[in-house]
Write an enzyme that holds these catalytic residues in place. Structure first.
Site, PDB file in Angstrom:
ATOM      1  NE  ARG A 136      -4.466  -1.300  10.073  1.00 54.51           N
ATOM      2  CZ  ARG A 136      -3.387  -0.765   9.498  1.00 54.51           C
ATOM      3  NH1 ARG A 136      -3.384   0.486   9.110  1.00 54.51           N
ATOM      4  NH2 ARG A 136      -2.309  -1.497   9.320  1.00 54.51           N
ATOM      5  NE  ARG A 170       6.187  -0.420  10.260  1.00 52.06           N
ATOM      6  CZ  ARG A 170       5.025  -0.471   9.617  1.00 52.06           C
ATOM      7  NH1 ARG A 170       4.910   0.070   8.430  1.00 52.06           N
ATOM      8  NH2 ARG A 170       3.983  -1.063  10.165  1.00 52.06           N
ATOM      9  NE  ARG A 215       7.166  -2.807   5.941  1.00 51.41           N
ATOM     10  CZ  ARG A 215       5.851  -2.619   5.841  1.00 51.41           C
ATOM     11  NH1 ARG A 215       5.309  -2.241   4.708  1.00 51.41           N
ATOM     12  NH2 ARG A 215       5.053  -2.816   6.870  1.00 51.41           N
ATOM     13  NE  ARG A 234       1.806  -5.061  11.435  1.00 49.56           N
ATOM     14  CZ  ARG A 234       2.887  -4.867  10.662  1.00 49.56           C
ATOM     15  NH1 ARG A 234       4.037  -5.458  10.974  1.00 49.56           N
ATOM     16  NH2 ARG A 234       2.807  -4.102   9.614  1.00 49.56           N
ATOM     17  CE  LYS A 294      -2.357  -1.077   3.823  1.00 53.89           C
ATOM     18  NZ  LYS A 294      -1.746  -2.369   4.208  1.00 53.89           N
TER      19      LYS A 294
HETATM   20  P1  AMP Z   1       0.680   0.447   9.001  1.00 56.62           P
HETATM   21  O1  AMP Z   1       1.820   1.384   8.793  1.00 56.62           O
HETATM   22  O2  AMP Z   1      -0.546   0.843   8.197  1.00 56.62           O
HETATM   23  O3  AMP Z   1       1.057  -0.991   8.785  1.00 56.62           O
HETATM   24  O4  AMP Z   1       0.248   0.575  10.531  1.00 56.62           O
HETATM   25  C1  AMP Z   1       1.120   0.219  11.575  1.00 56.62           C
HETATM   26  C2  AMP Z   1       0.350   0.109  12.877  1.00 56.62           C
HETATM   27  O5  AMP Z   1      -0.245   1.390  13.192  1.00 56.62           O
HETATM   28  C3  AMP Z   1      -0.826  -0.861  12.840  1.00 56.62           C
HETATM   29  O6  AMP Z   1      -0.431  -2.193  13.100  1.00 56.62           O
HETATM   30  C4  AMP Z   1      -1.710  -0.293  13.952  1.00 56.62           C
HETATM   31  O7  AMP Z   1      -1.198  -0.635  15.228  1.00 56.62           O
HETATM   32  C5  AMP Z   1      -1.532   1.212  13.776  1.00 56.62           C
HETATM   33  N1  AMP Z   1      -2.549   1.751  12.838  1.00 56.62           N
HETATM   34  C6  AMP Z   1      -2.315   2.258  11.582  1.00 56.62           C
HETATM   35  N2  AMP Z   1      -3.454   2.640  11.010  1.00 56.62           N
HETATM   36  C7  AMP Z   1      -4.441   2.378  11.900  1.00 56.62           C
HETATM   37  C8  AMP Z   1      -5.844   2.524  11.873  1.00 56.62           C
HETATM   38  N3  AMP Z   1      -6.494   2.990  10.789  1.00 56.62           N
HETATM   39  N4  AMP Z   1      -6.542   2.161  12.992  1.00 56.62           N
HETATM   40  C9  AMP Z   1      -5.910   1.691  14.076  1.00 56.62           C
HETATM   41  N5  AMP Z   1      -4.588   1.487  14.159  1.00 56.62           N
HETATM   42  C10 AMP Z   1      -3.849   1.832  13.078  1.00 56.62           C
END
Ligand code: AMP
Length: 191
Positions: free
Chosen positions: A89, A134, A128, A146, A14
């Site tokens: 989400r 991260r 990654r 996740r 994404k």
């Molecule tokens: P991402 O970078 O999109 O993979 O997000 C990393 C982490 O941030 C996720 O595993 C969640 O813990 C948190 N996170 C990101 N976007 C959301 C969202 N829309 N709602 C809740 N938690 C989020």
């Protein structure tokens, strides 16, 4: 306004594809994960709170995320539109997004869902994690959590947008260029 949700499990690509799409279509990128990581790095109150959830691979509570997104959208209300990356989400987040956009006489244009096999995703995330720094990409048990959260809480959004006639599945394996081309073809058919 062109408002595209780029959807898919962790590691689906994404972020990579969002960067290209915003350039081609002149959109604003909203990655909720990036906003949280920025706040963690700067040790803000929001960042400290979000870190507790992110480090376990859990979702940050809807209320916090929804307020943050509302604020971001309203600050960028003059834009051509948004690429939403990692948001919504949950169904509650999808409803919040509809409400915030409706207040601006706008709506979600479509959800583009990247389809990638789970084994490929785990490999991509661990790879990654070697360079992204991260912590949530470096531990296989957090990665698996996740995916569980994605399957339980996030995947119902596919049906939610399908019922609105806004769901578009896009093959997410192969080269970055090929996937980008397929995304653009799909977008060009809805605008
Ligand atoms: P991402 O970078 O999109 O993979 O997000 C990393 C982490 O941030 C996720 O595993 C969640 O813990 C948190 N996170 C990101 N976007 C959301 C969202 N829309 N709602 C809740 N938690 C989020």
């Amino acid at each position: 306004m062109l408002n595209i949700i780029l959807f898919g499990p962790p590691g689906a690509g994404k972020g990579t594809q969002s960067s290209r799409l915003i350039q081609k279509y002149g959109l604003v990128h909203l990655s909720t994960g990036d906003v949280f990581r920025y706040n963690i790095k700067n040790e803000t109150e929001l960042g400290l709170m979000a870190k507790r959830y992110i480090d376990q691979g859990k979702l940050v509570p809807d209320e916090v995320t929804n307020n943050m997104v509302k604020d971001f959208i309203q600050r960028n209300s003059n834009s051509n539109g948004f690429i939403f990356d990692g948001y919504p989400r949950t169904i509650a987040q999808g409803e919040n997004l509809a409400t915030v956009l409706r207040e601006m006489n706008a709506q979600v244009t479509c959800m583009m869902a990247l389809q990638v096999d789970e084994d490929e995703l785990v490999n991509r995330l661990l790879e990654r994690g070697k360079t992204s720094g991260r912590p949530d990409d470096q531990d296989e048990s957090i990665i698996r959590n996740r995916f569980k959260v994605y399957n339980d809480e996030t995947s119902p959004l596919a049906d939610y947008y399908n019922k609105q006639g806004k769901y578009i599945a896009v093959h997410g394996m192969g080269s970055i260029d090929d996937i980008f081309r397929d995304l653009c073809t799909a977008i060009d058919q809805v605008i």
